[in-house]
Design a protein around this motif. Sequence first.
Motif, PDB file in Angstrom:
ATOM      1  N   VAL A 167      50.771  69.181  53.017  1.00 49.48           N
ATOM      2  CA  VAL A 167      50.363  68.028  53.831  1.00 49.48           C
ATOM      3  C   VAL A 167      49.593  68.509  55.060  1.00 49.48           C
ATOM      4  CG1 VAL A 167      51.225  66.187  55.338  1.00 49.48           C
ATOM      5  CG2 VAL A 167      52.135  66.423  53.027  1.00 49.48           C
ATOM      6  N   ILE A 168      50.089  69.555  55.721  1.00 54.22           N
ATOM      7  CA  ILE A 168      49.415  70.105  56.906  1.00 54.22           C
ATOM      8  C   ILE A 168      48.035  70.640  56.517  1.00 54.22           C
ATOM      9  CG2 ILE A 168      49.484  71.954  58.620  1.00 54.22           C
ATOM     10  CD1 ILE A 168      52.596  71.583  58.570  1.00 54.22           C
ATOM     11  N   ILE A 169      47.975  71.361  55.412  1.00 53.78           N
ATOM     12  CA  ILE A 169      46.693  71.903  54.962  1.00 53.78           C
ATOM     13  C   ILE A 169      45.704  70.782  54.663  1.00 53.78           C
ATOM     14  CG2 ILE A 169      45.568  73.093  53.021  1.00 53.78           C
ATOM     15  CD1 ILE A 169      48.060  74.967  52.975  1.00 53.78           C
ATOM     16  N   PRO A 211      45.799  75.529  61.242  1.00 51.23           N
ATOM     17  CA  PRO A 211      46.703  75.155  62.340  1.00 51.23           C
ATOM     18  C   PRO A 211      47.677  76.281  62.680  1.00 51.23           C
ATOM     19  CG  PRO A 211      46.676  73.458  60.639  1.00 51.23           C
ATOM     20  CD  PRO A 211      45.922  74.641  60.105  1.00 51.23           C
ATOM     21  N   ALA A 212      48.020  76.386  63.951  1.00 51.15           N
ATOM     22  CA  ALA A 212      48.916  77.445  64.428  1.00 51.15           C
ATOM     23  C   ALA A 212      50.281  77.376  63.749  1.00 51.15           C
ATOM     24  CB  ALA A 212      49.075  77.341  65.946  1.00 51.15           C
ATOM     25  N   ILE A 213      50.725  76.187  63.386  1.00 45.33           N
ATOM     26  CA  ILE A 213      52.043  76.048  62.752  1.00 45.33           C
ATOM     27  C   ILE A 213      52.128  76.851  61.454  1.00 45.33           C
ATOM     28  CG2 ILE A 213      51.549  73.944  61.446  1.00 45.33           C
ATOM     29  CD1 ILE A 213      54.403  73.019  62.205  1.00 45.33           C
ATOM     30  N   LEU A 214      50.991  77.084  60.825  1.00 47.68           N
ATOM     31  CA  LEU A 214      50.986  77.845  59.573  1.00 47.68           C
ATOM     32  C   LEU A 214      51.038  79.357  59.807  1.00 47.68           C
ATOM     33  CD1 LEU A 214      48.402  75.805  57.471  1.00 47.68           C
ATOM     34  CD2 LEU A 214      50.901  75.561  57.555  1.00 47.68           C
ATOM     35  N   ALA A 215      50.881  79.771  61.049  1.00 44.76           N
ATOM     36  CA  ALA A 215      50.876  81.207  61.369  1.00 44.76           C
ATOM     37  C   ALA A 215      52.234  81.856  61.128  1.00 44.76           C
ATOM     38  CB  ALA A 215      50.445  81.423  62.812  1.00 44.76           C
ATOM     39  N   THR A 216      53.281  81.051  61.042  1.00 48.03           N
ATOM     40  CA  THR A 216      54.621  81.601  60.814  1.00 48.03           C
ATOM     41  C   THR A 216      54.851  81.948  59.346  1.00 48.03           C
ATOM     42  OG1 THR A 216      55.579  79.408  60.481  1.00 48.03           O
ATOM     43  CG2 THR A 216      55.582  80.289  62.741  1.00 48.03           C
ATOM     44  N   GLN A 217      53.942  81.547  58.467  1.00 42.61           N
ATOM     45  CA  GLN A 217      54.091  81.803  57.038  1.00 42.61           C
ATOM     46  C   GLN A 217      53.159  82.935  56.606  1.00 42.61           C
ATOM     47  OE1 GLN A 217      54.372  78.345  54.532  1.00 42.61           O
ATOM     48  NE2 GLN A 217      54.839  77.041  56.278  1.00 42.61           N
ATOM     49  N   HIS A 218      53.512  83.573  55.502  1.00 42.61           N
ATOM     50  CA  HIS A 218      52.750  84.721  55.014  1.00 42.61           C
ATOM     51  C   HIS A 218      51.311  84.302  54.696  1.00 42.61           C
ATOM     52  CE1 HIS A 218      51.518  88.159  52.641  1.00 42.61           C
ATOM     53  NE2 HIS A 218      52.573  88.802  53.125  1.00 42.61           N
ATOM     54  N   PRO A 219      50.321  85.059  55.156  1.00 45.34           N
ATOM     55  CA  PRO A 219      48.911  84.695  54.919  1.00 45.34           C
ATOM     56  C   PRO A 219      48.560  84.545  53.440  1.00 45.34           C
ATOM     57  CG  PRO A 219      49.062  86.485  56.503  1.00 45.34           C
ATOM     58  CD  PRO A 219      50.444  86.258  55.982  1.00 45.34           C
ATOM     59  N   PHE A 220      49.135  85.376  52.570  1.00 43.79           N
ATOM     60  CA  PHE A 220      48.872  85.244  51.133  1.00 43.79           C
ATOM     61  C   PHE A 220      49.345  83.896  50.618  1.00 43.79           C
ATOM     62  CE2 PHE A 220      50.442  85.542  46.756  1.00 43.79           C
ATOM     63  CZ  PHE A 220      49.257  85.834  46.092  1.00 43.79           C
ATOM     64  N   TRP A 221      50.529  83.481  51.044  1.00 45.17           N
ATOM     65  CA  TRP A 221      51.108  82.190  50.633  1.00 45.17           C
ATOM     66  C   TRP A 221      50.209  81.043  51.091  1.00 45.17           C
ATOM     67  CZ3 TRP A 221      54.039  79.906  47.351  1.00 45.17           C
ATOM     68  CH2 TRP A 221      54.746  78.755  47.637  1.00 45.17           C
ATOM     69  N   LEU A 269      48.071  78.402  48.771  1.00 46.84           N
ATOM     70  CA  LEU A 269      48.230  76.947  48.860  1.00 46.84           C
ATOM     71  C   LEU A 269      46.919  76.269  49.263  1.00 46.84           C
ATOM     72  CD1 LEU A 269      51.786  76.548  50.415  1.00 46.84           C
ATOM     73  CD2 LEU A 269      51.088  76.474  48.007  1.00 46.84           C
ATOM     74  N   GLU A 270      46.137  76.907  50.117  1.00 48.81           N
ATOM     75  CA  GLU A 270      44.830  76.330  50.472  1.00 48.81           C
ATOM     76  C   GLU A 270      43.950  76.220  49.231  1.00 48.81           C
ATOM     77  OE1 GLU A 270      44.286  77.604  55.162  1.00 48.81           O
ATOM     78  OE2 GLU A 270      43.680  79.030  53.612  1.00 48.81           O
ATOM     79  N   ALA A 271      43.949  77.250  48.403  1.00 49.26           N
ATOM     80  CA  ALA A 271      43.144  77.211  47.174  1.00 49.26           C
ATOM     81  C   ALA A 271      43.643  76.117  46.239  1.00 49.26           C
ATOM     82  CB  ALA A 271      43.177  78.571  46.481  1.00 49.26           C
ATOM     83  N   ALA A 272      44.944  76.016  46.075  1.00 47.79           N
ATOM     84  CA  ALA A 272      45.516  74.997  45.186  1.00 47.79           C
ATOM     85  C   ALA A 272      45.290  73.589  45.733  1.00 47.79           C
ATOM     86  CB  ALA A 272      47.011  75.249  44.996  1.00 47.79           C
TER      87      ALA A 272
END
Length: 133
Positions: free
Chosen positions: A51-53, A62-72, A76-79
């Motif tokens: 939803v955020i993506i 968004p900065a909130i996504l910085a807490t998650q692994h960049p590969f993940w 998800l961005e691609a999907a």
Amino acid sequence: GEPEPQFFSLVDALLAGNAGLALQHLMEEKNRGVLPILQLASFISLFRTLVIIKANRHQARPAILATQHPFWISKLEAASHKLSRESVTAAFQRLIELDWQFKTSQADPWVSLEEFTLSFATHSTLQRGSGLP
């Protein structure tokens, strides 16, 4: 924490619209002894991230996504390009409803997770490539 490797296979099948494979991976999670509330929490986290993506697709990450692994996040961005904003938001809302149901109902939570998995994998594919945001 980091998602388990088995969860990645489930997510891949779910987001690809492969209902049969997604259900198979979900049952593998059940058979591994994953608690249904933890499986639900993983799905909620996944769809909250989607939803955020989708909400920020024309902006910087968004900065909130910085807490998650960049590969993940990249995965998800691609999907997310193949999914409509509406299908992702509706799925997230359904998962929040399931959270309440898990806490207030005697219904089998695995059946609810199976129904969610089947419904999303089946219906999200209908909206792929439709031009919806």
